[in-house]
Enzyme design. Structure first.
Site, short mmCIF file in Angstrom:
data_model
loop_
_atom_site.label_atom_id
_atom_site.label_comp_id
_atom_site.label_asym_id
_atom_site.label_seq_id
_atom_site.Cartn_x
_atom_site.Cartn_y
_atom_site.Cartn_z
N GLU A 101 21.18 54.04 -8.84
CA GLU A 101 21.36 53.04 -7.79
C GLU A 101 22.44 53.47 -6.80
OE1 GLU A 101 21.72 49.03 -9.25
OE2 GLU A 101 19.73 49.07 -10.17
N TYR A 145 13.42 43.90 -10.27
CA TYR A 145 13.57 42.85 -11.27
C TYR A 145 12.84 41.58 -10.81
CZ TYR A 145 17.05 45.57 -13.78
OH TYR A 145 17.68 46.54 -14.51
N GLU A 182 13.91 50.96 -14.02
CA GLU A 182 14.45 49.64 -14.39
C GLU A 182 13.48 48.58 -13.88
OE1 GLU A 182 18.53 48.64 -13.58
OE2 GLU A 182 19.22 50.70 -13.92
N GLN A 189 16.16 45.33 -21.12
CA GLN A 189 16.56 46.50 -21.88
C GLN A 189 16.12 46.35 -23.33
OE1 GLN A 189 20.72 47.51 -21.31
NE2 GLN A 189 20.56 47.36 -19.12
#
Length: 518
Positions: A198, A264, A321, A370
């Site tokens: 990131e 996300y 992610e 996670q």
């Protein structure tokens, strides 16, 4: 992240169709088993373990002296559960933590390692008890590949190149001998190595152009023997941004194996006040699924950029992610990102899987955030107790899709699921021929109120039945607790063809994965 309005095009289902408000008959799915597509890389089912909250310490690592049964410090109950997922790959040590992690803090006798402060996640002490050797013990115990994320944000070229040498050199160099002194004779197998994480945010607040120049510098100096050379991953963009993919795929033509991407699912679409993990009403069920489905368009847009700059398709798009992100559970450390995991999360996971399968040519790795106790976790622990989440069960049901060959699939007469002004496809599906030769079909019914009849046809083949499992529950927020650890779990599912036709009834808010019989 605005909630999707009106209707969404078919998600990863090959045929884009209109979605009526209701279907007079069954949803019709046709699978073309004679035209195999790209292989679904097993690493699409990759995992992510960051030094965050109790995701590693307590949740997985208890140390060799713990009374909780363990192997080399790793909990046996967690290891056993993860092995059933056939975990293909683990990303470590971050995440945002990676760009503040200095690898030499995590080697040598554990009682002599420096104690630091985890400034990203809760301001708690970081003992460095889990370092390079412990991580490779974990992946070895799981039979998984290793994905190591290097420190670009606060590290140096020298520090990163020395870590590569420490892990991969078979020479008699000082660093290789230090590794031997610390208990590992032969080099570690580092399958993937990322230069930063990131970089647009917690990894340094960089522009893609600045990062690309830094990356090329680091890439030139990260040297390893050919037989131990990891594939390199560039830190890419997130959400609707395609600039990072564009700049990096244009400028990085060397050893770069992939550009990463993060997304996300947030029910409200707002970082401040994301929404609760449980106790939500149907509009939040809908907004969560609608926001999840947006990743399909994001992938399509980034893949289009990669196709323009990399027509040879050498560079993958790694969604390293992804997952749901809710408000933390009341009474817990806000920096630990602990949230409950419900049937809604299992549906989100399955929708993502179906989308990833549809983009298998470029999406060759993803990492759910996670593994344990953090965000959309597979497993929750409390001292010596452990439970499996609905997301765990979704991952386990989809195991046959690892390294399976994707098959084109068309949907007709798919009903919409609608709440207010928001509509999404009622049924999501994916099909593949697994390594065992069987054709597997995954179905998701996004409607929490109505079951759906799905007629299945494999072109040129007579399908006589389907056998597998179904995951559903009575409540949208059904979840497992330490008092009721098996409240949500898969149940057997089978159906036989009648009159030469196979029609499957998919319960409301359900995930079904079956092998087709013919």
């Amino acid at each position: 992240m605005n909630i999707i309005k009106h209707s969404i095009a078919a998600i990863g289902l090959a045929a884009a169709t209109a979605f009526p408000a209701f279907a007079a008959g069954p949803v019709n799915i046709t699978i073309d088993a004679a035209r195999p597509g790209p292989v679904i890389n097993k690493n699409v089912y990759g995992q992510f373990a960051e030094h965050l909250g109790t995701g590693i310490y307590e949740g997985m690592w208890v140390g060799p002296q713990s009374k909780i049964p363990n192997t080399k410090g790793w909990r046996n109950d967690v290891l056993g559960a993860l092995k059933k997922l056939h975990v293909p790959l683990v990303r470590w040590p971050g995440g945002c933590f990676a760009d503040e992690y200095h690898w030499k803090d995590g080697i040598g006798p554990r009682n002599k390692r420096p104690v630091k402060v985890n400034t990203n996640w809760g301001g708690v002490e970081e003992s460095n008890a889990v370092g390079t050797h412990e991580f490779f013990d974990l992946v070895d115990l799981l039979g998984a590949e290793a994905y190591v994320n290097g420190n670009l944000g606060s590290g140096t070229v020298q520090e990163m190149s020395e870590w590569i040498e420490y892990m991969t050199s078979d020479s008699k160099s000082t660093l290789a001998n230090l590794r031997r002194k610390n208990g590992r004779d032969k080099p570690f197998k580092v399958h993937y190595f990322a230069i930063g994480n990131e970089a647009w945010g917690c990894g340094g607040n960089m522009t893609p152009e600045y990062y690309a120049d830094l990356y090329k510098n680091y890439e030139a100096l990260l040297k390893a023997p050919a037989e131990h050379r990891p594939k390199l991953i560039a830190s890419g963009g997130n959400d609707h941004d395609t600039k990072w993919s564009d700049v990096l795929s244009s400028k990085l033509k060397g050893r770069t194996d992939a550009v990463s991407f993060h997304y996300y699912t947030i029910p409200t679409g707002k970082w401040e006040g994301k929404g609760a993990a449980t106790g939500f009403a149907e509009p939040m069920w809908m907004s969560t699924l609608a926001n999840t489905l947006k990743i399909d368009g994001m992938i399509r847009n980034n893949v289009a950029v990669l196709d323009k700059n990399d027509p040879e398709k050498k560079i993958g798009m790694f969604v390293d992610e992804w997952g749901t992100w809710y408000d933390v559970e009341p009474g817990t450390n806000a920096g630990f990102l602990f949230q409950q995991n419900t049937l809604r999360d299992a549906v989100v996971a399955a929708l993502n899987f179906n989308i990833f399968h549809a983009h298998a040519e470029r999406v060759r790795m993803t990492n759910v955030a996670q593994m344990v106790n953090v965000l959309q976790a597979m497993i929750l622990t409390e001292k010596d107790k452990m439970l499996l989440t609905p997301t765990y069960h979704a991952f386990e049901m989809y195991v046959p899709f690892q390294d399976a060959t994707s098959l084109p699939l068309a949907i007709a007469d798919n009903a919409s699921y609608t709440v207010g002004e928001t509509s999404i496809p009622g049924i999501s599906a994916s099909a593949a021929r697994a390594k065992d030769g069987k054709v597997w079909l995954a179905l998701v019914n996004t409607n929490p109120n109505q079951p759906a009849d799905v007629a299945v046809n494999v072109a040129g083949t007579s399908v006589t039945g389907a056998t597998g499992r179904v995951l559903t529950a009575a409540a949208m927020d059904a979840h497992n607790t330490f008092k009721a650890p098996q409240a949500v779990k898969p149940a057997p599912y089978s159906v036989r063809a009648e009159g030469g036709k196979l029609t499957m009834k998919v319960p409301a808010k359900a995930v079904v994965v079956v092998a087709l019989e013919g």
